[in-house]
Design a protein around this motif. Structure first.
Motif, PDB file in Angstrom:
ATOM      1  N   SER A 371       1.275  -1.218  -0.042  1.00 37.85           N
ATOM      2  CA  SER A 371      -0.121   0.027  -0.436  1.00 37.85           C
ATOM      3  C   SER A 371       0.777   1.095  -0.425  1.00 37.85           C
ATOM      4  O   SER A 371       0.254   2.666  -0.488  1.00 37.85           O
ATOM      5  CB  SER A 371      -0.981  -0.153   1.447  1.00 37.85           C
ATOM      6  N   GLU A 372       2.104   0.815   0.400  1.00 36.37           N
ATOM      7  CA  GLU A 372       3.285   2.212   0.699  1.00 36.37           C
ATOM      8  C   GLU A 372       3.557   2.606  -0.891  1.00 36.37           C
ATOM      9  O   GLU A 372       3.945   4.303  -1.102  1.00 36.37           O
ATOM     10  CB  GLU A 372       3.884   2.096   1.633  1.00 36.37           C
ATOM     11  N   ILE A 373       3.883   1.620  -1.017  1.00 31.07           N
ATOM     12  CA  ILE A 373       4.788   2.218  -3.344  1.00 31.07           C
ATOM     13  C   ILE A 373       3.615   2.144  -3.419  1.00 31.07           C
ATOM     14  O   ILE A 373       3.780   3.491  -4.442  1.00 31.07           O
ATOM     15  CB  ILE A 373       4.934   0.083  -3.293  1.00 31.07           C
ATOM     16  N   LYS A 374       1.751   1.816  -3.212  1.00 29.84           N
ATOM     17  CA  LYS A 374       0.970   2.839  -4.142  1.00 29.84           C
ATOM     18  C   LYS A 374       0.715   3.962  -3.951  1.00 29.84           C
ATOM     19  O   LYS A 374      -0.537   4.771  -4.399  1.00 29.84           O
ATOM     20  CB  LYS A 374      -0.068   1.659  -4.703  1.00 29.84           C
ATOM     21  N   SER A 375       0.750   4.289  -2.611  1.00 33.06           N
ATOM     22  CA  SER A 375       1.083   5.636  -1.998  1.00 33.06           C
ATOM     23  C   SER A 375       1.733   6.710  -2.535  1.00 33.06           C
ATOM     24  O   SER A 375       2.261   6.657  -3.717  1.00 33.06           O
ATOM     25  CB  SER A 375       0.695   5.607  -0.671  1.00 33.06           C
ATOM     26  N   LYS A 376       1.341   7.816  -2.071  1.00 32.32           N
ATOM     27  CA  LYS A 376       1.773   8.989  -3.262  1.00 32.32           C
ATOM     28  C   LYS A 376       2.644   9.718  -1.759  1.00 32.32           C
ATOM     29  O   LYS A 376       2.982  10.937  -1.223  1.00 32.32           O
ATOM     30  CB  LYS A 376       0.626  10.712  -2.965  1.00 32.32           C
ATOM     31  N   ARG A 377       3.314   9.166  -1.043  1.00 34.33           N
ATOM     32  CA  ARG A 377       3.858   9.021   0.405  1.00 34.33           C
ATOM     33  C   ARG A 377       5.417   9.265  -0.780  1.00 34.33           C
ATOM     34  O   ARG A 377       5.806   8.649  -0.999  1.00 34.33           O
ATOM     35  CB  ARG A 377       4.111   8.125   1.230  1.00 34.33           C
ATOM     36  N   ARG A 378       6.484  10.475  -0.209  1.00 33.40           N
ATOM     37  CA  ARG A 378       7.846  10.906  -0.793  1.00 33.40           C
ATOM     38  C   ARG A 378       9.095  10.344   0.158  1.00 33.40           C
ATOM     39  O   ARG A 378      10.136  10.723  -0.111  1.00 33.40           O
ATOM     40  CB  ARG A 378       7.627  12.154  -0.272  1.00 33.40           C
TER      41      ARG A 378
END
Length: 447
Positions: A371-378
């Motif tokens: 889910s983190e890989i597909k998120s917008k987190r930087r």
């Protein structure tokens, strides 16, 4: 009424026909067809065969002699010694006796080297040129130019071909070669340790001019074997003997390998083989066709090179299967025929890898949630994982840039294009990053 020799020749023909059923047609045509039976010097307990060169002689000795002997015993009820020698060698009773004696003495020392893996049959391109140059140099001057040599890169790109080419070249110059996969080395070690015959093990691996070890990465976490290999390495290196190792990754990236071994593997020179560019794949296919006498036009060759991925071993297998199918069907290999035969293999390859497969492998190996890989987190590590995911998805699947943008939650296809440009720059400038991406790609392809 048939003479004794005529009967013997017919018997040998029958035995070779039986052998033909136990091995691949390619092996039979490439090696067994080169056997010439010497009925004059053969006896009921001794079969003498001749071949064109020492490479083929050694290959047949190690791979097929026992099979021929077994089939002869099945047909006649008699055991027989098999002699495989180069044509135009010495003849006569004394010569045969010496050869039999030599065969018995050396039977446990023969190293299996594939005679078709030579420098001449290796196709050189920008992806493997440095590794080829290094391999050729150490074959010509073992123990002098670079020592050790460490060749690394993804599976199926030619590392084993090069290491065999070194052995084949040097053996023709009279050098003593020992080739083994690290698995064979470990099995030998374990067996001799149990039998309390470690002197025999050390004599085998330390009394040579060149030691060739394939897939050294599987030495990982084998503490006792690492200890033995460390002393074998030191003994050979101190005596100026050449050591050549292959691996799917550079020494410092092999987990579970003792630091002192990593250090020694870095002493000489490292040479990597990267994924081949299209031109090299086309040249490899043409070379394979030339060696095996397979006729494919440029349209078919380009189709295979474009659609079969980067694993040279898989490409060569596809060519052999295509030719075998055409031969069985009595069909000329046209473009439409080739497409029809290979469509399932290509479809299976393209469809077997899903975007979720890619994300799951990256997530597991880099310890980041899908889910983190597909998120917008930087976060830096998440951005890197996402970038690798986009790169591998674009490389390994037929998905378009807009569909990838949708999957990774990006604005549009330009964001995917920007990520592809950025990761290609990093791959060119950062060896460790390139190896990590290649390793992840390999895991996905072999999943």
């Amino acid at each position: 009424m048939k003479s004794f020799n005529q009967g013997k020749i017919l018997l040998i023909d029958d035995i070779l026909e039986l052998l033909k059923k136990e091995i691949t047609l390619q092996e039979y045509n490439r090696y067994i067809k080169q056997l010439s039976f010497n009925e004059k010097e053969s006896k009921s307990n001794l079969l003498v065969f001749e071949v064109p060169n020492i490479l083929v002689a050694n290959w047949i000795k190690t791979k097929y002699s026992s099979k021929i002997s077994h089939l002869y015993e099945v047909k006649t009820g008699k055991k027989s010694q098999i002699i495989i020698r180069v044509k135009n060698g010495k003849t006569g009773k004394n010569s045969i006796k010496k050869e039999v004696s030599k065969e018995i003495q050396n039977s446990k020392k023969i190293t299996i080297l594939n005679p078709s893996f030579t420098f001449g049959s290796f196709v050189v391109g920008s992806s493997n040129q440095f590794a080829f140059t290094v391999a050729k140099s150490v074959a010509e001057k073992p123990g002098i130019v670079y020592n050790p040599v460490f060749i690394y890169g993804p599976t199926g790109l030619g590392k084993t071909h090069l290491i065999h080419a070194i052995g084949n070249y040097a053996s023709q110059k009279g050098k003593i070669i020992i080739y083994a996969t690290i698995e064979q080395f470990m099995n030998d070690f374990t067996y001799n340790l149990r039998q309390q015959t470690m002197d025999r093990f050390r004599e085998k691996y330390r009394n040579c001019d060149i030691l060739l070890i394939d897939d050294i990465q599987f030495l990982s976490n084998k503490i006792q074997t690492q200890e033995e290999f460390f002393h074998t390495f030191n003994e050979l290196h101190n005596n100026g003997k050449q050591i050549v190792l292959t691996s799917d990754k550079p020494p410092k990236m092999i987990a579970g390998l003792e630091e002192r071994l990593k250090s020694r593997f870095e002493w000489g020179i490292k040479a990597d083989i990267t994924l081949p560019e299209l031109e090299t794949k086309i040249a490899i296919i043409k070379k394979k066709c030339e060696i095996d006498g397979i006729k494919l036009n440029d349209e078919i060759i380009n189709y295979i090179a474009t659609n079969m991925g980067d694993n040279i071993r898989e490409i060569e297998s596809a060519i052999i299967n295509l030719n075998a199918y055409a031969s069985l069907m009595g069909q000329k290999i046209t473009f439409e025929f080739a497409k029809n035969v290979m469509k399932e293999q290509i479809k299976e390859r393209n469809n077997s890898i899903s975007l979720e497969d890619i994300i799951n492998v990256i997530s597991k190996e880099l310890n980041i949630k899908p889910s983190e890989i597909k998120s917008k987190r930087r976060n830096k590590n998440i951005v890197e994982a996402r970038r690798i995911g986009i790169y591998l998805a674009r490389t390994l699947t037929p998905n378009s840039m807009p569909s990838l943008a949708n999957f990774f939650g990006m604005k549009d296809h330009t964001a995917v294009s920007h990520n592809m440009k950025k990761i290609n720059e990093i791959i060119q400038n950062d060896e460790n990053f390139k190896v990590r991406v290649d390793e992840l790609k390999n895991m996905i392809l072999t999943k």
